[in-house]
Write a protein that holds these residues in place. Structure first.
Motif, PDB file in Angstrom:
ATOM      1  N   THR A 136     -33.758  23.128 -15.932  1.00 49.72           N
ATOM      2  CA  THR A 136     -33.678  22.724 -17.332  1.00 49.72           C
ATOM      3  C   THR A 136     -33.525  21.217 -17.441  1.00 49.72           C
ATOM      4  OG1 THR A 136     -31.270  22.908 -17.425  1.00 49.72           O
ATOM      5  CG2 THR A 136     -32.551  24.920 -17.862  1.00 49.72           C
ATOM      6  N   SER A 137     -33.740  20.690 -18.652  1.00 51.75           N
ATOM      7  CA  SER A 137     -33.622  19.245 -18.859  1.00 51.75           C
ATOM      8  C   SER A 137     -32.190  18.770 -18.640  1.00 51.75           C
ATOM      9  CB  SER A 137     -34.093  18.871 -20.262  1.00 51.75           C
ATOM     10  OG  SER A 137     -33.330  19.554 -21.237  1.00 51.75           O
TER      11      SER A 137
ATOM     12  N   ASP B  98     -30.894  15.966 -16.020  1.00 51.01           N
ATOM     13  CA  ASP B  98     -30.088  14.814 -16.440  1.00 51.01           C
ATOM     14  C   ASP B  98     -28.816  14.679 -15.617  1.00 51.01           C
ATOM     15  OD1 ASP B  98     -31.818  13.877 -18.282  1.00 51.01           O
ATOM     16  OD2 ASP B  98     -30.646  14.403 -20.050  1.00 51.01           O
TER      17      ASP B  98
ATOM     18  N   HIS C 211     -33.769  12.719  -9.739  1.00 51.22           N
ATOM     19  CA  HIS C 211     -34.516  12.679 -10.998  1.00 51.22           C
ATOM     20  C   HIS C 211     -35.100  11.274 -11.100  1.00 51.22           C
ATOM     21  CE1 HIS C 211     -34.471  12.959 -15.699  1.00 51.22           C
ATOM     22  NE2 HIS C 211     -35.690  12.943 -15.191  1.00 51.22           N
TER      23      HIS C 211
ATOM     24  N   GLU D  64     -39.971  12.045 -14.288  1.00 51.13           N
ATOM     25  CA  GLU D  64     -40.101  11.840 -15.731  1.00 51.13           C
ATOM     26  C   GLU D  64     -40.791  10.496 -15.965  1.00 51.13           C
ATOM     27  OE1 GLU D  64     -37.295  10.929 -19.629  1.00 51.13           O
ATOM     28  OE2 GLU D  64     -36.432  11.999 -17.920  1.00 51.13           O
TER      29      GLU D  64
END
Length: 301
Positions: A3-4, A8, A36, A56
């Motif tokens: 999941t985001s 994070d 990330h 990202e």
């Protein structure tokens, strides 16, 4: 599926100039290791090509203050630590010092130096909070400037100086600064640099063509040969990964045997002897149409 919020919470690495080449390969390698990765690209189509698990893409032109502000806000909105900033964005253009317009000099410095300083200033407070590290991608051109490499080399020599000063400023505060010096790398940036060099050579005045044309041809041919035989972007990414992950990283890493050899030679050889070695290495690439006097003058330099 991750999941985001889980992304994070991971440790983060920012990589600028990640559209292709070393930057893209480094983003993929660091994501594979579980980071990330906020990967700076300049176009949406590059972002889509790079959008992989753990990566990202962010639109980032390091010469634009608004882009840097948006990147900083994104970094600080995360719950995970900023582990490293990899300053990789760059442009290349080779030309004799006398011939390159000042606007081109300024463009090179805006991207290869001032842009990195701007991103560093913006993210350094976060790196300090997280005891992260800064990786500046320099070049063997930051240690030795061949003929026509003056403008590009000047930006890299300057980046080396900034890195040295910053390392001594922030080491007591818990941030490590590392310089990576690639030699010949098989990337699109190298090809673009050769194309820009050829364009600049065509724009030279007839007088400058007579004076420097054969030298530019020889250096371009040598650069193309070194690039063809150079290190892959993926192998370069392994070195950058080492700089990010090593518990006690070296202050400098070279990439490729050519970079390792040349940086060593600059430390031990007198300038004139180094000049003769550079001239000897360039000799096979001089165009056959070059006047003998020019070749002899280059050998005597």
């Amino acid at each position: 599926m991750t999941t985001s919020s889980e992304l994070d919470a991971r440790d983060c690495v920012v990589v600028t100039g990640a559209s292709t080449g070393i930057g893209a390969a480094s983003a993929r390698e660091l994501a594979r290791q579980g980071f990330h990765v906020l990967a700076g690209v300049r176009r949406e189509q590059d972002a889509e090509a790079l959008r992989l698990p753990g990566i990202e893409p962010v639109i980032l032109d390091i010469t634009r203050a608004d882009h840097i502000a948006e990147l900083t806000a994104r970094v600080n909105a995360r719950t995970g630590a900023l582990r490293a900033l990899v300053n990789n964005a760059g442009v290349s253009a080779n030309a004799p010092v006398e011939t390159l317009p000042l606007d081109e000099w300024r463009r090179l410095f805006e991207v290869n130096l001032f842009g990195h300083v701007a991103v560093t200033q913006a993210l350094l407070p976060t790196l300090l909070r997280h005891s992260g590290r800064l990786i500046n991608i320099s070049s063997v051109g930051g240690k030795i400037a061949m003929g026509t490499f003056g403008p590009y080399g000047a930006t890299k020599f300057a980046l080396e100086a900034v890195s040295d000063a910053l390392r001594r400023e922030v080491a007591p505060l818990g941030v490590k600064v590392v310089v990576v010096e690639p030699g010949g790398i098989r990337t699109k940036m190298a090809d673009r640099g050769i194309a820009v060099t050829n364009q600049l050579a065509k724009a030279m005045s007839p007088e400058h063509q007579d004076r420097y044309g054969p030298l530019v041809q020889a250096v371009t041919a040598q650069t193309a040969a070194f690039t063809t035989k150079g290190t892959s972007a993926e192998d370069a990414a392994q070195v950058i990964s080492k700089a990010v992950n090593a518990r006690k990283p070296r202050t400098r890493y070279t990439i490729g045997r050519d970079a390792a050899l040349l940086t060593r030679l600059t430390r031990v050889l007198p300038d004139r002897m180094l000049d003769r070695l550079v001239a000897a290495g360039l000799r096979p690439y001089w165009p056959k149409t070059a006047a003998p006097s020019l070749k002899q003058a280059a050998d005597r330099a």
